[in-house]
Design a protein around this motif. Structure first.
Motif, mmCIF file in Angstrom:
data_model
loop_
_atom_site.group_PDB
_atom_site.id
_atom_site.type_symbol
_atom_site.label_atom_id
_atom_site.label_comp_id
_atom_site.label_asym_id
_atom_site.label_seq_id
_atom_site.Cartn_x
_atom_site.Cartn_y
_atom_site.Cartn_z
ATOM 1 N N ILE A 149 3.071 80.517 -15.847
ATOM 2 C CA ILE A 149 2.785 81.949 -15.801
ATOM 3 C C ILE A 149 1.881 82.351 -16.960
ATOM 4 O O ILE A 149 0.909 83.099 -16.787
ATOM 5 C CB ILE A 149 4.108 82.749 -15.812
ATOM 6 C CG1 ILE A 149 4.798 82.607 -14.454
ATOM 7 C CG2 ILE A 149 3.858 84.217 -16.138
ATOM 8 C CD1 ILE A 149 6.227 83.092 -14.436
ATOM 9 N N GLU A 150 2.187 81.846 -18.151
ATOM 10 C CA GLU A 150 1.363 82.168 -19.318
ATOM 11 C C GLU A 150 -0.057 81.655 -19.132
ATOM 12 O O GLU A 150 -1.027 82.296 -19.540
ATOM 13 C CB GLU A 150 1.986 81.561 -20.573
ATOM 14 C CG GLU A 150 1.345 82.004 -21.872
ATOM 15 C CD GLU A 150 1.493 83.488 -22.142
ATOM 16 O OE1 GLU A 150 0.565 84.083 -22.744
ATOM 17 O OE2 GLU A 150 2.524 84.076 -21.746
ATOM 18 N N PHE A 161 3.429 82.238 -7.836
ATOM 19 C CA PHE A 161 4.821 82.390 -7.420
ATOM 20 C C PHE A 161 5.619 81.227 -7.999
ATOM 21 O O PHE A 161 5.309 80.063 -7.734
ATOM 22 C CB PHE A 161 4.939 82.387 -5.893
ATOM 23 C CG PHE A 161 4.238 83.537 -5.230
ATOM 24 C CD1 PHE A 161 4.934 84.661 -4.816
ATOM 25 C CD2 PHE A 161 2.856 83.507 -5.016
ATOM 26 C CE1 PHE A 161 4.298 85.729 -4.204
ATOM 27 C CE2 PHE A 161 2.203 84.565 -4.404
ATOM 28 C CZ PHE A 161 2.927 85.682 -4.000
ATOM 29 N N ILE A 162 6.635 81.543 -8.792
ATOM 30 C CA ILE A 162 7.440 80.519 -9.456
ATOM 31 C C ILE A 162 8.895 80.666 -9.026
ATOM 32 O O ILE A 162 9.477 81.744 -9.117
ATOM 33 C CB ILE A 162 7.329 80.616 -10.986
ATOM 34 C CG1 ILE A 162 5.894 80.340 -11.441
ATOM 35 C CG2 ILE A 162 8.303 79.660 -11.654
ATOM 36 C CD1 ILE A 162 5.414 78.919 -11.202
ATOM 37 N N LEU A 163 9.494 79.557 -8.577
ATOM 38 C CA LEU A 163 10.910 79.519 -8.206
ATOM 39 C C LEU A 163 11.723 78.909 -9.339
ATOM 40 O O LEU A 163 11.359 77.850 -9.860
ATOM 41 C CB LEU A 163 11.123 78.664 -6.948
ATOM 42 C CG LEU A 163 10.725 79.224 -5.582
ATOM 43 C CD1 LEU A 163 9.204 79.293 -5.422
ATOM 44 C CD2 LEU A 163 11.319 78.335 -4.484
ATOM 45 N N HIS A 164 12.809 79.584 -9.715
ATOM 46 C CA HIS A 164 13.774 78.971 -10.628
ATOM 47 C C HIS A 164 15.165 79.069 -10.020
ATOM 48 O O HIS A 164 15.435 79.975 -9.221
ATOM 49 C CB HIS A 164 13.725 79.621 -12.019
ATOM 50 C CG HIS A 164 14.289 81.009 -12.092
ATOM 51 N ND1 HIS A 164 13.513 82.154 -11.948
ATOM 52 C CD2 HIS A 164 15.558 81.452 -12.307
ATOM 53 C CE1 HIS A 164 14.277 83.229 -12.066
ATOM 54 N NE2 HIS A 164 15.523 82.836 -12.278
ATOM 55 N N GLN A 176 11.360 84.711 -20.422
ATOM 56 C CA GLN A 176 9.963 84.334 -20.661
ATOM 57 C C GLN A 176 9.143 84.417 -19.382
ATOM 58 O O GLN A 176 7.949 84.695 -19.421
ATOM 59 C CB GLN A 176 9.888 82.911 -21.224
ATOM 60 C CG GLN A 176 10.201 82.826 -22.702
ATOM 61 C CD GLN A 176 9.977 81.433 -23.225
ATOM 62 O OE1 GLN A 176 10.627 80.474 -22.804
ATOM 63 N NE2 GLN A 176 9.045 81.279 -24.132
ATOM 64 N N MET A 177 9.797 84.190 -18.247
ATOM 65 C CA MET A 177 9.114 84.303 -16.965
ATOM 66 C C MET A 177 9.134 85.723 -16.430
ATOM 67 O O MET A 177 8.104 86.292 -16.049
ATOM 68 C CB MET A 177 9.772 83.357 -15.937
ATOM 69 C CG MET A 177 9.645 81.893 -16.264
ATOM 70 S SD MET A 177 10.360 80.813 -14.988
ATOM 71 C CE MET A 177 12.116 80.965 -15.316
ATOM 72 N N THR A 178 10.310 86.320 -16.398
ATOM 73 C CA THR A 178 10.507 87.567 -15.655
ATOM 74 C C THR A 178 10.028 88.802 -16.405
ATOM 75 O O THR A 178 9.946 89.880 -15.819
ATOM 76 C CB THR A 178 11.993 87.740 -15.296
ATOM 77 O OG1 THR A 178 12.774 87.781 -16.502
ATOM 78 C CG2 THR A 178 12.467 86.583 -14.431
ATOM 79 N N SER A 179 9.701 88.671 -17.688
ATOM 80 C CA SER A 179 9.182 89.809 -18.436
ATOM 81 C C SER A 179 7.653 89.880 -18.410
ATOM 82 O O SER A 179 7.063 90.758 -19.027
ATOM 83 C CB SER A 179 9.682 89.762 -19.885
ATOM 84 O OG SER A 179 9.213 88.601 -20.549
ATOM 85 N N VAL A 185 1.730 88.009 -10.792
ATOM 86 C CA VAL A 185 2.842 87.132 -11.167
ATOM 87 C C VAL A 185 4.104 87.524 -10.404
ATOM 88 O O VAL A 185 4.514 88.687 -10.409
ATOM 89 C CB VAL A 185 3.116 87.212 -12.687
ATOM 90 C CG1 VAL A 185 4.372 86.421 -13.048
ATOM 91 C CG2 VAL A 185 1.914 86.687 -13.474
ATOM 92 N N HIS A 186 4.731 86.534 -9.740
ATOM 93 C CA HIS A 186 5.944 86.782 -8.953
ATOM 94 C C HIS A 186 6.984 85.705 -9.272
ATOM 95 O O HIS A 186 6.738 84.512 -9.086
ATOM 96 C CB HIS A 186 5.623 86.770 -7.454
ATOM 97 C CG HIS A 186 4.589 87.790 -7.078
ATOM 98 N ND1 HIS A 186 4.894 89.104 -6.841
ATOM 99 C CD2 HIS A 186 3.239 87.666 -6.931
ATOM 100 C CE1 HIS A 186 3.787 89.759 -6.545
ATOM 101 N NE2 HIS A 186 2.768 88.915 -6.588
ATOM 102 N N ASN A 187 8.131 86.142 -9.757
ATOM 103 C CA ASN A 187 9.239 85.244 -10.065
ATOM 104 C C ASN A 187 10.303 85.329 -8.981
ATOM 105 O O ASN A 187 10.690 86.426 -8.571
ATOM 106 C CB ASN A 187 9.857 85.622 -11.414
ATOM 107 C CG ASN A 187 9.007 85.135 -12.571
ATOM 108 O OD1 ASN A 187 8.986 83.954 -12.868
ATOM 109 N ND2 ASN A 187 8.301 86.056 -13.218
ATOM 110 N N ILE A 188 10.777 84.163 -8.547
ATOM 111 C CA ILE A 188 11.787 84.082 -7.495
ATOM 112 C C ILE A 188 12.984 83.308 -8.033
ATOM 113 O O ILE A 188 12.843 82.154 -8.479
ATOM 114 C CB ILE A 188 11.222 83.375 -6.245
ATOM 115 C CG1 ILE A 188 10.039 84.170 -5.678
ATOM 116 C CG2 ILE A 188 12.313 83.190 -5.191
ATOM 117 C CD1 ILE A 188 9.187 83.374 -4.708
#
Length: 466
Positions: A149-150, A161-164, A176-179, A185-188
């Motif tokens: 993401i950075e 799109f990042i899955l955790h 660090q991802m979701t902020s 940027v899309h966090n899942i």
């Protein structure tokens, strides 16, 4: 330089195409058709080079004219301008001939920054030249996501799109991802474990019909060759700092998806005199079991104090198998299908002998990990994160020659994993670096999704910018 698939049935690709492709059409991973090799004299001539200049020396043969030298140098320079330490990858001594290579000086405090700052700048360059837009899709067990993401948050031609795994990463890792609130940027948060995330990513790559016309998926997980390539550099950097090529060196690597230690194996083949490579694992020990007892069998994933290594299916191990089986793509295809169907894989005797000649391995429990953090802190006042602690203890338990410098890769800053540190050190509440002091107060944005491919595809297709 051409790149071929580990399963032997996909077309060979050039460098730019392999960066944008990720998985090959036959389901395999791309590797160089031939590997550059450096002579003893050439490696010796690099002594004293700064990290950026050394990176250009190591990386340029893999690019082989696809990007002009001046442009490649600019991409490399800008990638490491975001690091907090002038050495980029400083070494700290923690014992007799025992060193910790600090790979957490980048913007997200993890070794993934080395590859993903570079990959973000590389994508920006390639996509601008091609006037193309892409969708970056990746799975993370904690650190890859924030680093990706950075690296991509300012890329005009990328939606990421990042899955955790939901509630299975540390709070610092999640935030660090979701902020990061940029519109691309899309966090899942997937209701499953890391392997579930990785499986959905692979399934999405195999059928991209859900994407708008003209778009394609690009991988940021270590299935992307550019990540492996960037990680080779710090093996040479650390080795040169401690006397290579005039003396051998050894490395111990906290290992989950096998990408980082595979880069070390490649450095050895390229001419760096590496005497020992140690695979260090937590209780999710499929790689240790494979090397020690030829037992590469999937078992239920265990949640640990070292969550970035909570991985049971190590994707990059396929690249290693390709070499262990003399680059026989058909045989690798058969092996990987067998593993997919049965959950078990056993190496042929010749392949196992090669693996054991190349790698040592060791496994640590959470309790042992905490004990190592405590021991190192009490004796040196140096604070390890739990992943690095596993690497340090694996090195101490498997080390063959104390006259050879042992370099333990520090894969994350201890502030990312306060739970383990607090268990080990009574006064240990590792502070975040200054630029992250307000992290826990920042606004967050993420979507919780079920472990379901159609739900994931629907979410992605409805959030891609025009």
């Amino acid at each position: 330089m051409k790149y071929i698939s580990t399963r032997g049935a996909a077309l060979a690709l050039g460098f730019e195409d392999v960066v944008l492709t990720g998985l090959a059409t036959d389901g395999g991973l791309y590797v160089p058709e031939t590997l550059p090799e450096f002579s003893h004299a050439e490696i010796a001539s690099w002594a004293g080079l700064g990290y950026r200049d050394l990176a250009f020396k190591v990386i340029s043969p893999f690019v082989a004219g696809a990007i002009p030298d001046a442009d490649l140098k600019r991409i490399i320079d800008s990638s490491y301008d975001t690091f907090r330490h002038q050495a980029i990858a400083p070494l700290v001594q923690t014992g007799h001939n025992e060193w910790v290579l600090e790979l957490f000086q980048g913007p997200t405090l993890a070794f993934k920054d080395f590859a993903l700052q570079f990959l973000g700048n590389l994508l920006d360059y390639i996509l601008a030249k091609r006037q193309q837009k892409v969708v970056v899709l990746g799975a993370t067990s904690g650190d890859t996501g924030s680093a990706a993401i950075e690296g991509c948050r300012r890329c005009e031609n990328v939606d990421i799109f990042i899955l955790h795994p939901y509630q299975r990463v540390s709070e610092v890792q999640r935030r660090q991802m979701t902020s990061v609130l940029e519109p691309n940027v899309h966090n899942i948060a997937l209701q499953g474990n890391f392997d579930d995330c990785q499986n959905l990513v692979k399934a999405s790559f195999s059928d991209q019909s859900f994407l708008p016309a003209g778009r394609q998926l690009v991988a940021v997980n270590s299935i992307n060759w550019a990540r492996i390539m960037a990680q080779i550099v710090y093996y040479f950097y650390a080795g040169l700092a401690l006397g290579a090529p005039h003396r051998p060196v050894a490395f111990s690597v906290p290992t989950g998806n096998f990408g980082d230690i595979f880069a070390g194996y490649l450095a050895k083949r390229m001419g760096l005199p590496i005497d020992q490579l140690v695979i260090a694992t937590n209780s999710n020990d499929i790689l240790h079991r494979c090397i020690s007892s030829n037992d590469h069998t999937k078992k239920p994933l265990q949640h640990s104090l070292s969550p970035s290594m909570d991985i049971m299916v190590s994707s990059n191990f396929e690249r290693m198998l390709f070499d262990l089986y003399d680059r026989d793509g058909a045989q690798i295809n058969s092996l990987m299908n067998e593993f997919k169907n049965s959950g078990a894989l056993h190496l042929a005797p010749a392949a196992l002998d090669k693996a054991r000649a190349l790698f040592s391995s060791y496994r640590l429990s959470d309790e042992e990990t905490v004990a190592v953090i405590k021991d190192v802190y009490e004796n040196t006042e140096y604070l390890l994160d739990p992943h690095t602690a596993i690497g340090v203890q694996a090195a101490r338990k498997t080390r063959r020659d104390t006259s050879t410098p042992m370099i333990c890769l520090a894969t994350a800053h201890p502030a990312k994993f306060p739970e383990a540190v607090k268990q080990a050190v009574a006064e240990g509440d590792p502070a975040l670096p200054h630029h992250m002091r307000d992290l826990l107060a920042r606004d967050e944005r993420y979507q919780v999704l079920a472990n379901d491919l159609s739900s994931l595809k629907s979410f992605i297709s409805s959030n891609i910018r025009a």
